[in-house]
Scaffold this motif. Structure first.
Motif, mmCIF file in Angstrom:
data_model
loop_
_atom_site.group_PDB
_atom_site.id
_atom_site.type_symbol
_atom_site.label_atom_id
_atom_site.label_comp_id
_atom_site.label_asym_id
_atom_site.label_seq_id
_atom_site.Cartn_x
_atom_site.Cartn_y
_atom_site.Cartn_z
ATOM 1 N N PRO A 148 0.824 -1.209 0.000
ATOM 2 C CA PRO A 148 0.000 0.000 0.000
ATOM 3 C C PRO A 148 0.861 1.262 0.000
ATOM 4 O O PRO A 148 2.011 1.251 0.453
ATOM 5 C CB PRO A 148 -0.789 -0.114 1.316
ATOM 6 N N THR A 149 0.296 2.350 -0.464
ATOM 7 C CA THR A 149 0.980 3.639 -0.416
ATOM 8 C C THR A 149 1.310 3.980 1.044
ATOM 9 O O THR A 149 0.469 3.835 1.930
ATOM 10 C CB THR A 149 0.088 4.743 -1.007
ATOM 11 N N GLY A 150 2.541 4.393 1.277
ATOM 12 C CA GLY A 150 2.933 4.726 2.637
ATOM 13 C C GLY A 150 3.275 3.525 3.497
ATOM 14 O O GLY A 150 3.366 3.650 4.728
ATOM 15 N N TRP A 151 3.511 2.357 2.880
ATOM 16 C CA TRP A 151 3.794 1.148 3.654
ATOM 17 C C TRP A 151 5.045 1.300 4.526
ATOM 18 O O TRP A 151 5.129 0.738 5.616
ATOM 19 C CB TRP A 151 3.953 -0.053 2.721
ATOM 20 N N VAL A 152 6.029 2.090 4.051
ATOM 21 C CA VAL A 152 7.267 2.233 4.823
ATOM 22 C C VAL A 152 7.045 2.978 6.137
ATOM 23 O O VAL A 152 7.922 2.959 7.019
ATOM 24 C CB VAL A 152 8.369 2.940 4.006
ATOM 25 N N THR A 153 5.912 3.636 6.294
ATOM 26 C CA THR A 153 5.601 4.301 7.573
ATOM 27 C C THR A 153 4.601 3.505 8.408
ATOM 28 O O THR A 153 4.206 3.946 9.489
ATOM 29 C CB THR A 153 5.042 5.715 7.331
ATOM 30 N N HIS A 154 4.212 2.334 7.906
ATOM 31 C CA HIS A 154 3.275 1.478 8.643
ATOM 32 C C HIS A 154 4.008 0.856 9.837
ATOM 33 O O HIS A 154 5.192 0.510 9.740
ATOM 34 C CB HIS A 154 2.746 0.383 7.720
ATOM 35 N N PRO A 155 3.316 0.700 10.979
ATOM 36 C CA PRO A 155 3.967 0.098 12.156
ATOM 37 C C PRO A 155 4.608 -1.260 11.882
ATOM 38 O O PRO A 155 5.660 -1.575 12.445
ATOM 39 C CB PRO A 155 2.822 -0.021 13.163
ATOM 40 N N CYS A 156 3.984 -2.075 11.013
ATOM 41 C CA CYS A 156 4.569 -3.386 10.699
ATOM 42 C C CYS A 156 5.919 -3.235 10.021
ATOM 43 O O CYS A 156 6.882 -3.944 10.345
ATOM 44 C CB CYS A 156 3.624 -4.179 9.791
ATOM 45 N N PHE A 157 6.015 -2.285 9.079
ATOM 46 C CA PHE A 157 7.275 -2.112 8.368
ATOM 47 C C PHE A 157 8.336 -1.506 9.272
ATOM 48 O O PHE A 157 9.487 -1.948 9.283
ATOM 49 C CB PHE A 157 7.086 -1.239 7.128
ATOM 50 N N ILE A 158 7.955 -0.512 10.052
ATOM 51 C CA ILE A 158 8.916 0.148 10.938
ATOM 52 C C ILE A 158 9.421 -0.826 11.997
ATOM 53 O O ILE A 158 10.628 -0.945 12.231
ATOM 54 C CB ILE A 158 8.281 1.390 11.593
ATOM 55 N N THR A 159 8.504 -1.549 12.633
ATOM 56 C CA THR A 159 8.896 -2.511 13.670
ATOM 57 C C THR A 159 9.727 -3.636 13.072
ATOM 58 O O THR A 159 10.754 -4.048 13.628
ATOM 59 C CB THR A 159 7.658 -3.093 14.362
ATOM 60 N N GLY A 160 9.289 -4.142 11.927
ATOM 61 C CA GLY A 160 10.020 -5.222 11.274
ATOM 62 C C GLY A 160 11.425 -4.804 10.870
ATOM 63 O O GLY A 160 12.384 -5.549 11.059
#
Length: 265
Positions: A148-160
């Motif tokens: 999705p757009t903005g996935w790099v700021t999603h908690p899953c991506f940041i935490t991962g």
């Protein structure tokens, strides 16, 4: 290479289906490995056995068996259309994967001091796994993965991503500690000290498990998840086997040290 892939698969839909099946098959293999490793240690290093074939020089084995995990993705990135590599999440996930395997295949083998030979069966299985997983991970990320757009700021991506970085640092640092336990020319074992080894016997394994758990969380696919699960099963077994070996070998082995999870297990 696009031509070769086009010959192998009649359509992109068929290739994506095969990639998904590869992920689920790796999950199945993780379940099989879990039960098999209840009765047999992974045959390498201090747990190596002649029943798994003739010995292969450890530096040669590590270099050759790990190299496909870097070379297969590199070929895919250079010589296929790689339609999704323009997207930032895909680029970052590919970078996570490649950073690990550049270190693991091109640097780590040449830093090994001593080390027992690897049985040829273990060597061959590791080689096949690296080809299989290298293709599955990078072909999916470079050609099919949609975020999705903005996935790099999603908690899953940041935490991962944070977990991946912490795990990678722990893994590299722990390998350094193990390597420097031996002086040049030495081949024996000693009790590792320092870093995460103060808490667990399998600090290097904990680091790598954390790496790929973070990669799976950031990637959110069956492909990354199956890799993380398979890594957990195999490396957790190694950590437990190492922990038992240390306890049996050294009377002064730290009593508070756990096998894999600090203060817990």
């Amino acid at each position: 290479m696009d031509t070769f892939i086009a010959v192998m698969f009649s359509s992109e839909q068929q290739e994506l289906y095969c990639l998904d099946c590869m992920g689920y098959f790796l999950m199945f293999m993780a379940a099989c490995a879990f039960f098999a490793l209840l009765f047999e240690n992974v045959p390498y290093g201090r747990h190596a056995s002649s029943k798994y074939g003739f010995p292969v020089n450890v530096k040669f084995a590590w270099f050759v068996q790990e190299l496909p995990a870097f070379m297969v993705p590199l070929c895919l990135l250079l010589w296929t259309s790689s339609a999704k590599t323009s997207q930032l999440p895909n680029r970052l996930l590919i970078a996570m994967y490649l950073i690990h395997y550049v270190q693991r295949s091109l640097i780590y083998p040449f830093l090994i001091r001593g080390g027992k030979p690897t049985p040829v069966v273990s060597f061959a299985l590791a080689f096949v796994f690296c080809v299989y997983n290298g293709y599955m991970q990078i072909r999916y990320l470079s050609h099919y993965a949609e975020y999705p757009t903005g996935w790099v700021t999603h908690p899953c991506f940041i935490t991962g991503s944070a977990l991946w970085l912490v795990g990678w640092l722990v893994n590299v640092h722990s390998d350094h500690i193990l390597r420097t336990l031996r002086k040049p020319g030495e081949t024996g074992y000693q009790i590792p000290r320092g870093g995460v080894f103060e808490y667990v016997s399998g600090a290097n394994f904990l680091g790598e498990i954390t790496e790929w758990a973070g990669f799976a969380l950031a990637g959110c696919s069956v492909h990354s998840t199956s890799f993380a699960v398979f890594t957990l099963v195999v490396l957790a077994s190694r950590a437990v086997a190492h922990h038992r070996w240390y306890i049996n070998k050294y009377e002064d082995y730290p009593k508070s040290r756990k096998a894999l999870i600090p203060f817990v297990f």
